[in-house]
Design an enzyme around this catalytic site. Sequence first.
Site, PDB file in Angstrom:
ATOM      1  N   GLY A   8      21.408   9.225  -0.017  1.00  0.00           N
ATOM      2  CA  GLY A   8      22.601   9.583   0.748  1.00  0.00           C
ATOM      3  C   GLY A   8      22.823  11.083   0.716  1.00  0.00           C
ATOM      4  O   GLY A   8      23.947  11.576   0.859  1.00  0.00           O
ATOM      5  N   ARG A  12      28.628  13.257   2.733  1.00  0.00           N
ATOM      6  CA  ARG A  12      29.674  14.091   2.108  1.00  0.00           C
ATOM      7  C   ARG A  12      29.494  14.153   0.593  1.00  0.00           C
ATOM      8  O   ARG A  12      29.440  15.232  -0.002  1.00  0.00           O
ATOM      9  CB  ARG A  12      31.062  13.522   2.446  1.00  0.00           C
ATOM     10  CG  ARG A  12      31.533  13.777   3.861  1.00  0.00           C
ATOM     11  CD  ARG A  12      32.820  13.021   4.125  1.00  0.00           C
ATOM     12  NE  ARG A  12      32.553  11.601   4.228  1.00  0.00           N
ATOM     13  CZ  ARG A  12      32.502  10.905   5.368  1.00  0.00           C
ATOM     14  NH1 ARG A  12      32.774  11.514   6.506  1.00  0.00           N
ATOM     15  NH2 ARG A  12      32.214   9.622   5.371  1.00  0.00           N
ATOM     16  N   MET A  13      29.390  12.991  -0.050  1.00  0.00           N
ATOM     17  CA  MET A  13      29.227  12.979  -1.501  1.00  0.00           C
ATOM     18  C   MET A  13      27.834  13.446  -1.906  1.00  0.00           C
ATOM     19  O   MET A  13      27.672  14.194  -2.871  1.00  0.00           O
ATOM     20  CB  MET A  13      29.472  11.563  -2.035  1.00  0.00           C
ATOM     21  CG  MET A  13      30.930  11.153  -2.080  1.00  0.00           C
ATOM     22  SD  MET A  13      31.907  12.179  -3.202  1.00  0.00           S
ATOM     23  CE  MET A  13      31.251  11.672  -4.782  1.00  0.00           C
ATOM     24  N   THR A  78      28.371   4.236  -4.587  1.00  0.00           N
ATOM     25  CA  THR A  78      28.701   3.541  -3.323  1.00  0.00           C
ATOM     26  C   THR A  78      29.602   2.344  -3.616  1.00  0.00           C
ATOM     27  O   THR A  78      29.364   1.607  -4.585  1.00  0.00           O
ATOM     28  CB  THR A  78      27.405   3.058  -2.638  1.00  0.00           C
ATOM     29  OG1 THR A  78      26.504   4.160  -2.573  1.00  0.00           O
ATOM     30  CG2 THR A  78      27.700   2.518  -1.251  1.00  0.00           C
ATOM     31  N   HIS A 138      42.772   6.688   2.122  1.00  0.00           N
ATOM     32  CA  HIS A 138      41.508   7.416   2.228  1.00  0.00           C
ATOM     33  C   HIS A 138      41.332   8.001   3.630  1.00  0.00           C
ATOM     34  O   HIS A 138      41.968   7.553   4.576  1.00  0.00           O
ATOM     35  CB  HIS A 138      40.320   6.488   1.933  1.00  0.00           C
ATOM     36  CG  HIS A 138      40.129   6.214   0.470  1.00  0.00           C
ATOM     37  ND1 HIS A 138      40.853   5.255  -0.210  1.00  0.00           N
ATOM     38  CD2 HIS A 138      39.312   6.782  -0.446  1.00  0.00           C
ATOM     39  CE1 HIS A 138      40.477   5.242  -1.474  1.00  0.00           C
ATOM     40  NE2 HIS A 138      39.534   6.159  -1.651  1.00  0.00           N
ATOM     41  N   LYS A 142      36.001   6.346   5.950  1.00  0.00           N
ATOM     42  CA  LYS A 142      35.591   5.424   4.877  1.00  0.00           C
ATOM     43  C   LYS A 142      35.323   4.048   5.474  1.00  0.00           C
ATOM     44  O   LYS A 142      36.138   3.510   6.221  1.00  0.00           O
ATOM     45  CB  LYS A 142      36.683   5.343   3.807  1.00  0.00           C
ATOM     46  CG  LYS A 142      36.299   4.478   2.610  1.00  0.00           C
ATOM     47  CD  LYS A 142      37.315   4.585   1.495  1.00  0.00           C
ATOM     48  CE  LYS A 142      37.011   3.632   0.334  1.00  0.00           C
ATOM     49  NZ  LYS A 142      35.693   3.863  -0.277  1.00  0.00           N
TER      50      LYS A 142
END
Length: 230
Positions: A8, A12-13, A78, A138, A142
């Site tokens: 991933g 973003r993360m 996740t 959130h 999301k």
Amino acid sequence: MIRVVVAGAAGRMGQTVCSAVEDAEDMELAGRADPLLGVELEQLLGGADVVVDFTQPDSALGNALACVREGVHAVIGTTGFDHEPLARAVTAAHEGANGLRTANVLIAPNFAIGAVLMMRFAQEAVRYMPRAEIIELHHDAKLDAPSGTAALTAELMAAASGGPAPTIHSVRLPGLVAHQEVILGDLGQTLTIRHDTISRESFMPGVLLAVRQVGTLPEPLVVGLERLLA
Ligand SMILES: NC(=O)c1ccc[n+]([C@@H]2O[C@H](COP(=O)([O-])OP(=O)(O)OC[C@H]3O[C@@H](n4cnc5c(N)ncnc54)[C@H](O)[C@@H]3O)[C@@H](O)[C@H]2O)c1
């Protein structure tokens, strides 16, 4: 040096994790897997000690099972996927190990220390104020609802009180990052426990701690960063 592959990595993360790993003196960023980068996780597993997964609910299980097959430890952030098939695969791998290298898995719905403390305080409070509800808020990109943090908070609160799990309300709006309120109500009073994630850097100390400790977990599969902080 711990060789870390990030799944991933274009997300973003994932981008934030790649930078944190590059800045850590005891880690080496061994690869970035992401369909957006044209790189499959399987291609990188041979050069990995630990995979960090911040992908999507429909990808995380397959990625984690691939790690278990290859004996690579996995740190999974996740949320929104069923852990059960993974738990079975990890147990089976450890039972049939015969001295071969086996993978441990750490799943944490929230790597921020403040969120871990929020869950701990909510478990304490619900013993005395059993009527409670959870509001989780959130950003609107999301994919899962309710959030993994809210689901884990509700599960822990139900276990602590012996009562039903609190109802969860989910809010998805632009402008938000990750926020949660646990509201406990009693005669003439309420208590609110709130945590706000202002930036994704808040998760990085927890992610790096998990990368360092995933090889020496008390059990092959552990859910919750709090298990590493005891
Ligand atoms: N545990 C925590 O502390 C924490 C904190 C924030 C977000 N999250 C969770 O992390 C996950 C990622 O969030 P995000 O905001 O970075 O999402 P994102 O959509 O920005 O990034 C996800 C990335 O995963 C990639 N991807 C999809 N399938 C893949 C696969 N099979 N292999 C490799 N990469 C793949 C996508 O292309 C995308 O770039 C979500 O489930 C979110 O809820 C957890």
